[in-house]
Design a protein around this motif. Sequence first.
Motif, short mmCIF file in Angstrom:
data_model
loop_
_atom_site.label_atom_id
_atom_site.label_comp_id
_atom_site.label_asym_id
_atom_site.label_seq_id
_atom_site.Cartn_x
_atom_site.Cartn_y
_atom_site.Cartn_z
N CYS A 49 4.65 -4.47 1.06
CA CYS A 49 4.00 -3.40 1.31
C CYS A 49 3.94 -2.81 2.76
O CYS A 49 3.72 -3.62 3.64
CB CYS A 49 2.47 -3.45 0.78
N GLU A 50 3.99 -1.54 2.94
CA GLU A 50 3.86 -0.88 4.28
C GLU A 50 2.80 -0.74 4.91
O GLU A 50 2.77 -1.21 6.11
CB GLU A 50 4.37 0.74 4.13
N ALA A 60 -1.34 -5.69 -1.23
CA ALA A 60 -0.60 -4.68 -1.55
C ALA A 60 -1.30 -3.43 -1.92
O ALA A 60 -2.22 -3.38 -2.74
CB ALA A 60 0.31 -4.88 -2.51
N CYS A 61 -1.05 -2.37 -1.12
CA CYS A 61 -1.96 -1.12 -1.11
C CYS A 61 -1.72 -0.38 -2.58
O CYS A 61 -2.73 0.37 -3.28
CB CYS A 61 -1.64 -0.09 0.00
N GLY A 62 -0.64 -0.50 -3.42
CA GLY A 62 -0.05 0.23 -4.47
C GLY A 62 0.11 1.75 -4.42
O GLY A 62 0.27 2.48 -5.39
N GLN A 63 0.16 2.07 -3.24
CA GLN A 63 0.30 3.42 -2.89
C GLN A 63 1.35 3.93 -1.83
O GLN A 63 2.03 5.04 -2.32
CB GLN A 63 -0.99 4.00 -2.14
N CYS A 64 1.86 3.05 -1.42
CA CYS A 64 3.01 3.39 -0.37
C CYS A 64 4.35 3.53 -1.04
O CYS A 64 4.31 3.10 -2.10
CB CYS A 64 3.08 2.36 0.77
N CYS A 67 5.37 0.17 -2.39
CA CYS A 67 4.62 -0.55 -3.54
C CYS A 67 5.10 0.60 -4.84
O CYS A 67 5.24 -0.12 -5.89
CB CYS A 67 3.15 -0.15 -3.12
ZN LIG Z 1 1.93 -0.48 -0.35
#
Ligand SMILES: [Zn+2]
Length: 316
Positions: A49-50, A60-64, A67
């Motif tokens: 994850c970034e 993990a953000c789930g957005q980048c 992800c």
């Molecule tokens: Zn992420």
Amino acid sequence: MKYPWLNALTTLLTEQYQQARLHHGLLISAPAGFAKRAFAVDLAQNLLCEQVKQNQAKSACGQCKSCHLFMTQAHPDYLLVEDENAKTIGVDLIRRLVVKSQQKAQLGGAQVYIVPDCERMTEASANALLKTLEEPGLQKFIILTSSHPSRLLPTIKSRLQQYKVSPPQVSELTDWLNQAGVEPTNFSQVYPKVIASPLLALDYVKNEKQQAQKAFLAEFKALLSGKITAVQFAQQFNEDEVFQQLEWLEFALGAWLESKLKSQVEKTDAAVIRLKISDLYQQVTQCKQLMLQSGMNKKLLFSSLCSRMRQTLVSG
Ligand SMILES: [Zn+2]
């Protein structure tokens, strides 16, 4: 909360990564049924994850972009070495990992490879992996999981940092089982099984409940066909499970209604059947309400509900 017993280790290893001191070769060990594979996959997403990389998120953000690619199983810098149909992990699979690990990261971040149940590697596979484990290169991580770490070649093991998954706490387990829709009444009996292997125990508890429901509904069928009396059926009564049993009765009523309506052609008959069922549903609800009041004899309430059901459903 997916698997609460894994949270602490996931956090620990993600932090080590953010502090640039995560070992490049990880061996995650725990008995079967601890969700080690899911752990490795979640950790991999964290490492890729970034937001995590830039210390802007703890998981993990789930957005980048990374992800998104990960969640659509299209991440170019990630590989899960697995062949569900094979008993062993063959050398061809490991060679894919080795070749991939020699490439540059396409997204410019970490590269992560997972080998679940790594004790299934053949000797040739293990040997093929050795060199990569020795010097995988910067920002490249290999996560191996195993229920039987003692079966690994010492040369492999010595190149890995080993972590054991700790068994869950009692409170974590009760919450987890509740969230999974399972509320074992005999938790003290289930607990030793759950602590030894949460996922297997969950199957066990669910299975036990299904068996109980099946047996209960079979008896209900026998009641309706006149094979047993209401008094005999009331033997099914279980004080600890009675609200569950009443739910099963509602379910059985619904099934009975459906089967009757399928076979009935006359509209008037269908209307009568619907009325009967709706009356019985109300009686079940009343029965529940009465049982919630203190000092009520639940067994007696259950028995009289059963005889009313039989009377209503069997007479025509
Ligand atoms: Zn992420």
